[in-house]
Design an enzyme around this catalytic site. Structure first.
Site, PDB file in Angstrom:
ATOM      1  N   ARG A 120     -18.921 -62.157 -60.956  1.00 40.57           N
ATOM      2  CA  ARG A 120     -18.519 -62.334 -59.564  1.00 40.57           C
ATOM      3  C   ARG A 120     -17.062 -61.899 -59.447  1.00 40.57           C
ATOM      4  O   ARG A 120     -16.286 -62.041 -60.404  1.00 40.57           O
ATOM      5  CB  ARG A 120     -18.637 -63.798 -59.143  1.00 40.57           C
ATOM      6  CG  ARG A 120     -20.044 -64.285 -58.872  1.00 40.57           C
ATOM      7  CD  ARG A 120     -20.621 -63.698 -57.604  1.00 40.57           C
ATOM      8  NE  ARG A 120     -21.939 -64.233 -57.280  1.00 40.57           N
ATOM      9  CZ  ARG A 120     -23.096 -63.613 -57.548  1.00 40.57           C
ATOM     10  NH1 ARG A 120     -23.100 -62.441 -58.148  1.00 40.57           N
ATOM     11  NH2 ARG A 120     -24.248 -64.151 -57.197  1.00 40.57           N
ATOM     12  N   HIS A 161     -21.713 -53.640 -55.837  1.00 42.33           N
ATOM     13  CA  HIS A 161     -22.592 -54.770 -56.210  1.00 42.33           C
ATOM     14  C   HIS A 161     -24.058 -54.299 -56.326  1.00 42.33           C
ATOM     15  O   HIS A 161     -24.948 -54.842 -55.668  1.00 42.33           O
ATOM     16  CB  HIS A 161     -22.452 -55.900 -55.166  1.00 42.33           C
ATOM     17  CG  HIS A 161     -22.883 -57.246 -55.711  1.00 42.33           C
ATOM     18  ND1 HIS A 161     -22.304 -58.429 -55.327  1.00 42.33           N
ATOM     19  CD2 HIS A 161     -23.841 -57.585 -56.593  1.00 42.33           C
ATOM     20  CE1 HIS A 161     -22.889 -59.438 -55.948  1.00 42.33           C
ATOM     21  NE2 HIS A 161     -23.832 -58.941 -56.736  1.00 42.33           N
TER      22      HIS A 161
END
Ligand code: GLV
Length: 309
Positions: free
Chosen positions: A224, A272
């Site tokens: 993350r 992502h």
């Protein structure tokens, strides 16, 4: 049985068609915040708004449409006793292994040099990759990391993993706990972060960790964005031991257009996409789990709320 589908996906019907086919006995509802209480049994969620839990307090369990539950656990109205299940692999680990092999091979096989040589019509062999010079270290040894670690081990890179508790995996050196983090980082010239985001792992990729890496290291973040201290990375790329960073996740997504990462010569970034949720696999896994749960069976993948993943 009533089940809510709660996701910012602009085309929820693509999910609902598959979900109805997989579990026709359930009533599937595309939830939105204006709906009155549906008295639903379960909800499939991705980054749901807080109000879902106020409106549907009777939910018996929720299923996260991804592996990471950090966004979900931040919600203050999420009932403490509500069981949460996260996706287990569901096609993510193969995609992640492929992404990481691609990114690592770009560097160890000097692919940018060959791309330039093609432009210049130059036929020249660069030095072959000496794998022992590229020890790979995985921060976090969950299901998704394990497949990639095994794949690198098959490709004969030296591979190690660091986790909270010891993991015995053939071909992978195991490091665990706070005591062994330094030794692990010191041997990992390619450091790949796959940790879950919790209060303990936030900011884990920082100056003091970068300072312990071997010279000319590569940092890859597929965990993350909040794991990474961005200023510390920029410093380590400029003056420190990191020679290149590959980033797939960011503390703000989409990454703002003004962000210095976009055109940094030592950063490769992707939006992502290292291991996206796959609809078919996800629907199959969740439909099977709901059937089992509804008939009183224990199912795997439950999030430990104390641990945070
Ligand atoms: C993706 O980031 C996931 O958590 O599945």
């Amino acid at each position: 049985m009533k089940i809510l589908f709660v996701s910012p996906d602009p085309r929820p019907e693509r999910w609902i068609n598959l979900l109805e086919a997989a579990l026709p006995q359930a009533e599937w509802i595309v939830w939105h915040p204006e709906l009155p209480c549906q008295e639903a049994d379960y909800a499939l969620v991705w980054q749901p708004p807080e109000i879902l839990f106020k409106k549907e307090p009777q939910l018996k369990a929720i299923f996260n449409l991804g592996a990471g539950v950090d966004a979900l656990l931040k919600l203050s109205k999420l009932p403490k006793s509500l069981p949460i299940y996260r996706l287990e692999d569901a096609g993510m680990s193969a995609q992640m292994a492929e992404y990481l092999i691609h990114q690592v091979a770009e560097i160890t096989r000097v692919m940018p040099v060959y791309r330039q040589q093609q432009q210049d019509k130059v036929w020249r062999m660069q030095s072959p990759c000496r794998r022992h010079e590229w020890p790979i270290g995985f921060l976090g040894m969950g299901q998704i990391a394990q497949k990639a670690a095994k794949a690198f081990s098959l490709l004969e890179y030296p591979v190690a993993g660091w986790s909270r508790s010891e993991k015995r995996i053939e071909g992978i050196d195991s490091y665990y706990g706070d005591d062994q983090i330094t030794k692990f980082v010191q041997r990992s010239r390619i450091l790949i972060n796959t940790l879950p985001l919790t209060s303990q792992t936030q900011g884990f990729l920082n100056q003091s960790l970068f300072d312990q890496l071997p010279e000319k290291s590569i940092v890859i973040n597929v965990g993350r964005g909040q794991h990474l201290n961005e200023m510390d990375l920029l410093n380590a790329l400029e003056y420190g031991r990191v020679s290149h960073a590959i980033l797939d996740v960011f503390s703000e997504e989409p990454l703002p257009k003004t962000h210095p990462f976009w055109n940094h010569p030592k950063i490769t970034l992707t939006p992502h996409i290292s291991a996206p949720t796959l609809r078919d696999e996800t629907v199959k896994q969740i439909a099977e789990k709901i059937q089992k749960l509804a008939s009183g069976e224990v199912i795997s993948g439950q999030v430990d709320r104390n641990r945070g993943y």
